[in-house]
Design a protein around this motif. Sequence first.
Motif, short mmCIF file in Angstrom:
data_model
loop_
_atom_site.label_atom_id
_atom_site.label_comp_id
_atom_site.label_asym_id
_atom_site.label_seq_id
_atom_site.Cartn_x
_atom_site.Cartn_y
_atom_site.Cartn_z
N MET A 1 0.84 -1.19 0.00
CA MET A 1 0.00 0.00 0.00
C MET A 1 0.88 1.25 0.00
N ARG A 2 0.51 2.21 -0.88
CA ARG A 2 1.29 3.43 -0.98
C ARG A 2 1.15 4.24 0.31
N LYS A 3 2.20 5.04 0.60
CA LYS A 3 2.22 5.85 1.82
C LYS A 3 1.05 6.82 1.86
N PHE B 1 -13.98 -0.81 11.04
CA PHE B 1 -13.29 -0.72 9.74
C PHE B 1 -13.12 -2.12 9.15
N GLY B 2 -14.23 -2.85 9.14
CA GLY B 2 -14.23 -4.22 8.65
C GLY B 2 -13.95 -4.36 7.16
N PHE C 1 -5.31 -2.86 7.59
CA PHE C 1 -5.69 -2.45 8.94
C PHE C 1 -4.48 -2.44 9.87
N HIS C 2 -3.65 -3.50 9.75
CA HIS C 2 -2.45 -3.61 10.58
C HIS C 2 -1.53 -2.41 10.33
N GLY C 3 -1.35 -2.05 9.07
CA GLY C 3 -0.47 -0.93 8.72
C GLY C 3 -0.98 0.39 9.25
N VAL C 4 -2.31 0.60 9.16
CA VAL C 4 -2.90 1.85 9.63
C VAL C 4 -2.73 1.99 11.16
N ILE C 5 -3.01 0.92 11.89
CA ILE C 5 -2.88 0.97 13.36
C ILE C 5 -1.41 1.20 13.75
N GLY D 1 0.49 -9.16 16.43
CA GLY D 1 1.32 -8.32 17.29
C GLY D 1 0.69 -6.98 17.66
N LEU D 2 -0.56 -6.74 17.26
CA LEU D 2 -1.22 -5.49 17.62
C LEU D 2 -1.79 -5.57 19.03
N PRO D 3 -1.61 -4.53 19.85
CA PRO D 3 -2.21 -4.52 21.19
C PRO D 3 -3.73 -4.68 21.10
N ARG D 4 -4.30 -5.38 22.07
CA ARG D 4 -5.74 -5.63 22.05
C ARG D 4 -6.55 -4.46 22.61
N ARG D 5 -5.89 -3.49 23.22
CA ARG D 5 -6.59 -2.30 23.72
C ARG D 5 -5.66 -1.11 23.64
N TYR D 6 -6.25 0.09 23.39
CA TYR D 6 -5.46 1.30 23.17
C TYR D 6 -6.00 2.46 23.99
N ARG D 7 -5.09 3.33 24.38
CA ARG D 7 -5.45 4.60 24.99
C ARG D 7 -5.41 5.67 23.91
N LEU D 8 -6.47 6.50 23.85
CA LEU D 8 -6.54 7.54 22.83
C LEU D 8 -5.75 8.76 23.30
#
Length: 356
Positions: free
Chosen positions: A1-3, A34-35, A42-46, A67-74
């Motif tokens: 995917m392009r930058k 964002f299904g 999706f992995h790249g965006v996160i 390897g993506l965290p299952r929960r995030y702080r905004l």
Amino acid sequence: MRKEEECSLAQGVRDFLLQYPRKTIALDALQQQFGTFAYEVFHGVIQHLLQEGSLRGIVSSGTDFGGLPRRYRLIRARLCSSSDQIQSDAARYAISARLDLSFYHEQLLPVWQRDLPYIVQLSDWLRRSADQLVLPVSDQQRSWDIFQDEKFLLTPEGRGLLRRLHLSWQDIGVTRETEPLMMAAHPVMMQGAVCHHLIVENKAPYYKLLPHLTESRLSSLIFGSGWKIVGNLSALPMQSGCLTARHVAWYFGDMDWEGIRIFHALSMSAATASVELRLALPFYRALLLHEAAYGKVTQKPDEEAWTNLACWLPEDEAHQFLHLLQHHQYYPQETLCDAEWLTCGKELDDDIREFF
């Protein structure tokens, strides 16, 4: 995917997160929203949002298979690009490095813009005082020194500003002064070698007794304001203006576990070095002429405090009070009627006479 495409998709996620009402979000909630993204996209965006600081992974929540965290702080300031503005303003106004701005990097830009004028004033004061010894002063004095408003640091906004910048009162050289005693003086009775003072825990009895103060042998009537009296009784000799006199304070509080603890704390305080503390017995005896109230069941018994107060009471009266307390009964000061306040005041005068 392009930058460029990744950045465009990331902005879509940012827009969603800016409207998200909570401080944290689960990976599952993002994937559901964002299904239509392939997992790789999706992995790249996160990952992009993590790298720029818009999201912060919560380590304790674990990771998914990719390897993506299952929960995030905004980090809302990053989501709306306010960090760049904060950094620009900090450089423009030469904000002191002693101020911790980390709170604002996690907020929306208007939060920073609201506090910025005060932050600049505080930073300027820190810079001016950096090379000189800052003597401790009152909070009102320091509030004036910094903000030219002697009440700002006493307001929720002022105290909140210090918390947001992770500053303590000590950091800005403030010595918090105790509240002064609320006392009514009887000047005629302040001329002798011994000054007697009556402390009542609540405001209602204070105002009932106040009109009759000049008819008594008391030098002053003091509103204890619950626990406040424990911290400010030491001011009594100076506030009365009788520094060389012997000061005797007679205490009357609610006959419940809280009132008993206040008397105990007061008798253990440093104030007793300059003020003798006694129990105002006539008022407590008068309570026993009434039916006790039931309630305050959440108050916890305190054996040490009770022993300290009970030693001032005749044994039979102490037994009656303790029996009531053990059955969740109590006497508020307001139990006494107007006539009883006056009668008890005269009986206290009789106790005072032994000092003359």
